[in-house]
Write a protein that holds these residues in place. Structure first.
Motif, PDB file in Angstrom:
ATOM      1  N   ALA A 124      -5.053  -3.183  -1.595  1.00 19.07           N
ATOM      2  CA  ALA A 124      -3.616  -3.068  -1.855  1.00 19.07           C
ATOM      3  C   ALA A 124      -3.296  -1.793  -2.622  1.00 19.07           C
ATOM      4  O   ALA A 124      -2.286  -1.123  -2.363  1.00 19.07           O
ATOM      5  CB  ALA A 124      -3.123  -4.287  -2.621  1.00 19.07           C
ATOM      6  N   VAL A 125      -4.149  -1.423  -3.571  1.00 19.41           N
ATOM      7  CA  VAL A 125      -3.920  -0.202  -4.341  1.00 19.41           C
ATOM      8  C   VAL A 125      -4.179   1.035  -3.484  1.00 19.41           C
ATOM      9  O   VAL A 125      -3.366   1.973  -3.463  1.00 19.41           O
ATOM     10  CB  VAL A 125      -4.794  -0.188  -5.609  1.00 19.41           C
ATOM     11  CG1 VAL A 125      -4.741   1.179  -6.287  1.00 19.41           C
ATOM     12  CG2 VAL A 125      -4.335  -1.262  -6.587  1.00 19.41           C
ATOM     13  N   LEU A 126      -5.274   1.041  -2.753  1.00 18.78           N
ATOM     14  CA  LEU A 126      -5.599   2.210  -1.927  1.00 18.78           C
ATOM     15  C   LEU A 126      -4.584   2.427  -0.813  1.00 18.78           C
ATOM     16  O   LEU A 126      -4.373   3.564  -0.363  1.00 18.78           O
ATOM     17  CB  LEU A 126      -7.002   2.065  -1.339  1.00 18.78           C
ATOM     18  CG  LEU A 126      -8.167   2.133  -2.335  1.00 18.78           C
ATOM     19  CD1 LEU A 126      -9.504   1.993  -1.607  1.00 18.78           C
ATOM     20  CD2 LEU A 126      -8.135   3.443  -3.123  1.00 18.78           C
ATOM     21  N   ALA A 127      -3.930   1.364  -0.368  1.00 20.82           N
ATOM     22  CA  ALA A 127      -2.918   1.496   0.691  1.00 20.82           C
ATOM     23  C   ALA A 127      -1.746   2.362   0.257  1.00 20.82           C
ATOM     24  O   ALA A 127      -1.032   2.921   1.099  1.00 20.82           O
ATOM     25  CB  ALA A 127      -2.404   0.110   1.096  1.00 20.82           C
ATOM     26  N   GLU A 128      -1.551   2.513  -1.067  1.00 22.75           N
ATOM     27  CA  GLU A 128      -0.443   3.329  -1.588  1.00 22.75           C
ATOM     28  C   GLU A 128      -0.881   4.754  -1.903  1.00 22.75           C
ATOM     29  O   GLU A 128      -0.108   5.535  -2.460  1.00 22.75           O
ATOM     30  CB  GLU A 128       0.143   2.671  -2.831  1.00 22.75           C
ATOM     31  CG  GLU A 128       0.681   1.266  -2.593  1.00 22.75           C
ATOM     32  CD  GLU A 128       1.755   1.234  -1.513  1.00 22.75           C
ATOM     33  OE1 GLU A 128       2.564   2.189  -1.460  1.00 22.75           O
ATOM     34  OE2 GLU A 128       1.768   0.258  -0.725  1.00 22.75           O
ATOM     35  N   ASP A 129      -2.107   5.113  -1.528  1.00 18.23           N
ATOM     36  CA  ASP A 129      -2.618   6.486  -1.653  1.00 18.23           C
ATOM     37  C   ASP A 129      -2.452   7.050  -3.067  1.00 18.23           C
ATOM     38  O   ASP A 129      -1.830   8.103  -3.265  1.00 18.23           O
ATOM     39  CB  ASP A 129      -1.928   7.396  -0.645  1.00 18.23           C
ATOM     40  CG  ASP A 129      -2.669   8.722  -0.463  1.00 18.23           C
ATOM     41  OD1 ASP A 129      -3.883   8.765  -0.724  1.00 18.23           O
ATOM     42  OD2 ASP A 129      -2.003   9.711  -0.078  1.00 18.23           O
ATOM     43  N   PRO A 130      -3.020   6.411  -4.074  1.00 17.10           N
ATOM     44  CA  PRO A 130      -2.856   6.902  -5.445  1.00 17.10           C
ATOM     45  C   PRO A 130      -3.678   8.158  -5.722  1.00 17.10           C
ATOM     46  O   PRO A 130      -4.733   8.370  -5.122  1.00 17.10           O
ATOM     47  CB  PRO A 130      -3.358   5.734  -6.294  1.00 17.10           C
ATOM     48  CG  PRO A 130      -4.393   5.083  -5.431  1.00 17.10           C
ATOM     49  CD  PRO A 130      -3.854   5.194  -4.022  1.00 17.10           C
ATOM     50  N   ASP A 131      -3.167   8.983  -6.645  1.00 21.14           N
ATOM     51  CA  ASP A 131      -3.924  10.155  -7.106  1.00 21.14           C
ATOM     52  C   ASP A 131      -5.036   9.740  -8.063  1.00 21.14           C
ATOM     53  O   ASP A 131      -6.041  10.440  -8.193  1.00 21.14           O
ATOM     54  CB  ASP A 131      -3.008  11.132  -7.857  1.00 21.14           C
ATOM     55  CG  ASP A 131      -1.832  11.597  -7.021  1.00 21.14           C
ATOM     56  OD1 ASP A 131      -2.020  11.832  -5.833  1.00 21.14           O
ATOM     57  OD2 ASP A 131      -0.727  11.713  -7.593  1.00 21.14           O
ATOM     58  N   ALA A 132      -4.809   8.663  -8.796  1.00 21.34           N
ATOM     59  CA  ALA A 132      -5.762   8.184  -9.791  1.00 21.34           C
ATOM     60  C   ALA A 132      -5.578   6.677  -9.944  1.00 21.34           C
ATOM     61  O   ALA A 132      -4.511   6.140  -9.617  1.00 21.34           O
ATOM     62  CB  ALA A 132      -5.544   8.885 -11.129  1.00 21.34           C
TER      63      ALA A 132
END
Length: 452
Positions: free
Chosen positions: A265-273
């Protein structure tokens, strides 16, 4: 100076932060270069801080342990207990915390003043974690043995399981590592204190650090308990206030063993960190997040609950250049040597200073009040932490008290200075960085004040 005997049931003053920054030089053990240059919000970063590759375990091994001084032969005057983790998800914090307690007891018992002319006895018990009831059993045992104060727990969630039991018995509880903001207004009759600051401060430092390092879209994976949710809220607020965006924030529960849904779920939002607010679950999350899913390990940020030595847990380079925060100043070599004199196997010193200070403050409160019962210690805890002549060791402070002088104990972990909530009003937050061997070393430290 007025004594501290107010109940906390009605305390709900908001906290604001006035942050100052002190430069903190990185160690000479920073060896291998990173792809990017570390920076901190408002802080001066040393040239060495542009490098990664600390070997913290080797550094600890190179320090010659200091032999504890001989203990005076005399009766026990103060009996305290500890409820600190030797099992469970925070077990890695137990050894340095217990060593900090034992070091303080050894120094007090070696000093000429002692506590009202006598020694301190400490009884150690395990806290486990929130998946067990070990802590409540430990509290019951310690109370049955007549302790006047207890050091612990490390976990905020664990402390909430026995705080009523301890403070209701008019026994002082001092945690060296509880950081949940919920303790500030908790109705504990004035018997709860902590030598680590609320996560209002750590959250501000971590959020500013991430945005200052260039992260604009941040993901968070956090433990859904009093500690994790409180820190997540404060990190999120700091990130947004600094101009960043929290694109995803996913919780997990103590006892969970699978974290794929949160990671995806977090990686799906393409975070910088990604800020990882966890305990021992880190050993499962990182291999999937970095190894399987391919997220850049240098863009992961740790907190006090999981800033640990992972040399034996992850492949070399997994965490190279990752960063983390930990309340308190970096233990200097002299204090590390004393800690190693108590436990030669230590390779982590987290919250050792806070544990050491917790014991000294309880002992000094007893000396100031002229008795070693819980209510006397409670009434004098704030008094010995502020407003008088500054002193930095038990022996020095006890001598001043014997001469009728008010004292202000400034500890190894910082100035402390309790407010009416039992919270330290000033504190340091250390910023650390991992190297290729998955151990960490200091970059700098930020000083903050929690003001009304």
């Amino acid at each position: 100076m007025s004594v501290f005997a107010k109940a906390k049931a009605s305390r709900s003053k908001p906290l604001s932060i006035v942050a100052g920054v002190a430069a903190f030089s990185a160690t000479a053990l920073l060896l291998a270069s990173c792809a990017s240059t570390p920076s901190t919000d408002g802080g001066e970063t040393t040239a060495a801080a542009a490098l990664c590759g600390p070997d913290a375990a080797t550094a600890a091994a190179d320090i010659t342990p200091a032999t504890p001084e001989a203990v005076q032969s005399r009766d026990t005057k103060l009996k305290i207990g500890s409820i600190l983790p030797t099992t469970g998800s925070l077990a890695f914090l137990g050894p340095p915390e217990i060593a900090g307690v034992d070091l303080a007891v050894a120094e007090i018992n070696a000093s000429a003043p002692g506590v009202l002319g006598g020694n301190v006895e400490v009884i150690h018990r395990d806290s486990g974690d929130t998946t067990t009831d070990i802590a409540t059993q430990s509290a019951t045992d310690l109370l049955s043995q007549g302790v006047s104060g207890i050091v612990g727990a490390a976990s905020s969630g664990v402390s909430f399981t026995f705080i009523d039991q301890v403070t209701g018995a008019q026994v002082v509880q001092v945690s060296p590592a509880n950081t949940s903001p919920d303790f500030t207004t908790y109705a504990d009759g004035g018997y709860y204190f902590r030598t680590a600051p609320s996560d209002v401060l750590q959250g501000r430092v971590l959020g500013n650090l991430m945005v200052g390092d260039g992260a604009t879209n941040v993901g968070i994976i956090y433990l859904n308990d009093a500690y994790g949710s409180g820190l997540e809220e404060n990190v999120s607020t700091a990130i947004e206030n600094a101009g960043g965006t929290v694109v995803a924030s996913e919780a997990f529960n103590e006892g969970d063993s699978q974290f794929s849904s949160q990671i995806d779920a977090v990686l799906a939002e393409d975070p910088d960190a990604i800020a990882l607010i966890a305990f021992d679950q880190t050993k499962v999350i990182i291999p999937e997040l970095v190894g399987t899913k391919g997220f850049d390990g240098s863009k992961v940020y740790f907190v006090d609950g999981n800033l640990s030595n992972y040399a034996e847990d992850f492949d070399p380079g997994t965490l190279n250049c990752a960063k983390g925060t930990l309340p308190g100043v970096l233990a200097d070599d002299a204090f590390k040597a004393k800690m190693l004199g108590i436990n030669p196997d230590l390779n982590d010193f987290s919250y050792g200073a806070e544990s050491y200070d917790a014991v000294n403050l309880m002992a000094l409160a007893a000396v100031a009040g002229g008795a070693t019962d819980g209510p006397t210690i409670q009434k004098n805890m704030q008094a010995v932490s502020e407003g008088g002549t500054k002193c930095t060791s038990f022996a020095e402070c006890a001598d001043l008290l014997a001469s009728g002088t008010d004292i202000d104990y400034d500890g190894i972990s910082g100035p402390i200075t309790f407010d009416e909530n039992g919270d330290p009003t000033e504190a340091y937050i250390g910023i650390y960085q991992y190297g290729k061997d998955n151990t960490y070393a200091p970059l700098n430290v930020e000083f903050g004040s929690l003001a009304e």
